[in-house]
Write an enzyme that holds these catalytic residues in place. Sequence first.
Site, PDB file in Angstrom:
ATOM      1  CG  ASP A 117      -2.148  -0.916   0.962  1.00  0.00           C
ATOM      2  OD1 ASP A 117      -2.682  -0.935  -0.156  1.00  0.00           O
ATOM      3  OD2 ASP A 117      -2.546  -1.629   1.907  1.00  0.00           O
ATOM      4  CG  ASP A 176      -7.745  -3.934  -1.952  1.00  0.00           C
ATOM      5  OD1 ASP A 176      -8.208  -5.005  -2.374  1.00  0.00           O
ATOM      6  OD2 ASP A 176      -8.132  -3.406  -0.900  1.00  0.00           O
TER       7      ASP A 176
END
Length: 397
Positions: A117, A176
Site C-alpha cells: 500500500d 486493491d
Amino acid sequence: MKNFTLAALVLSFLFCCKETPKKTEENKPQSVLEHVVAQHEVLFKKALPHIATPKLMPKSITDDKLRLVDIYEWTSGFYPSSLWYIYGISKDEKWKERAIRYTEKLDTIQYWEGNHDVGFMIGCSYGNGLKYMKSKSYEKVIVQTAKSLSARFRPKAGVLQSWEANKRWQCPVIIDNMMNLELLFEATKISGDSTFYDIAVTHANTTMKNHFRADNSSFHVLDYDKETGEVLQRNTAQGYADASAWSRGQSWGLYGYTVMFRETGNKIYLEQAQKIADFIMNHPNLPDDKIPYWDYDAPITPDTKRDASAAAIAASALYELSTFSTDTKKAAYQSLADKMLATLSSDNYLAEVGTNEGLLLKHSVGSIPHNSEIDVPLNYADYYFIEALMRKENMGK
C-alpha cells in the site's frame, strides 16, 4: 473563503448535484466544493493538536471522536492528499503549507518494503504534491518508494505480493493492489527506468487473467504459488463470501484498469475497465441512488450497509474512463458518475459543515467480516469524493 472565482462552477455543479441544498445563510458555503473546503478547515483544527506528532493522521471516527492512525497504517496518505486537492480548489497558500507539512510526515515510508500500500501512501501524497509544485526531493521519494514496492514483486508468479504469508495464504494478492501501479508508472517517467513500468504491466496482466469471473466481477484475494504461478485459492477477506463481489474491490479494479489504459494506451485495459464499469452499472442490486451496498451479493435487508467509499472511488474512475470511451459509453459512464456524486453530495451522505469531526462523507464501510469501521466516515472516501468533484469540474471546463 479566499480567492474563489466559482460563479460558473456553482451553476454547473449544482445542476448535476440537485440533491444538495444551496445554503443561503451568511458565510455559508454556496457550492459543494466550497463546502468541502469549509469542512476541511474544521478537520484541520480538529487534528491540529496532533500536528507536531510525527506519526498520526486523521482517518475516521471512533466513539464520536476523531480517530488518528499511525503513518504505517495503509490509509495514512489520504489526508495529505486531500490537502493538496483543497489547495488546488482554493488556491490559498495556507493549504499548500498544510499539505507539505502532512505529506512530509510520511518521509520514511519510501524505504518500507513491508506493504504493497505504499502506492496509496506515497503515490497519493507526494504524487499529488508534484502536481502542484516542482520538487526534486519529492521525485526522489517517488522513485525510492517504487524501488521498495518492487521488492514485493514475485517474478515467477508475475505479481506484486500484497500481504505477508500466513497460515492461510502463501502469496496473497488482493484486487486493491491495482491501485498501487500508478506509482510505478510515475517512477519510470521520473527516472527513465522501465523496470517499474514492466512490473506494473506484468502484475496487471496476471491479475486480469486470474482475478476476474465470467461476469467481470472480481475476487478479493488470490493465493499464488510463488515458484510456479499456480493459483492456489480464490477467497475474500472483506467481502460477503469467497464467490461474492465485494463492492469496494470492484471499484478498485475499475480505477486500476482505467489507469492502466491511461499510462500504456493498450486497449485491452480499456476493455477491462469498461467490462467492470458495465458490471457495476447493470448490477440488479445497485440501488436507485447508485450507492452500492457493501457487497453486491450481500443479502439485502433494511439493515444492509451502504459503502460511500465504493461509490466515491467508482465515480472518480468513471469520469476518467468516460474520457477514453465512445459516445454511447461515455454518456452512460458520466451519467452513472453524476448520479453517484449527486447522492454523495446530498444531506444523506455529505456531513453538514462543523459536524462529523470535520470529515466529509458519512456511511462508509471498512470491513464487515472484521467488525471494523462500519457505517463511519473514512478518509479515503473523502479523498476520492474530492477527486471526483474536481474531475467533474474539469470536464465541464
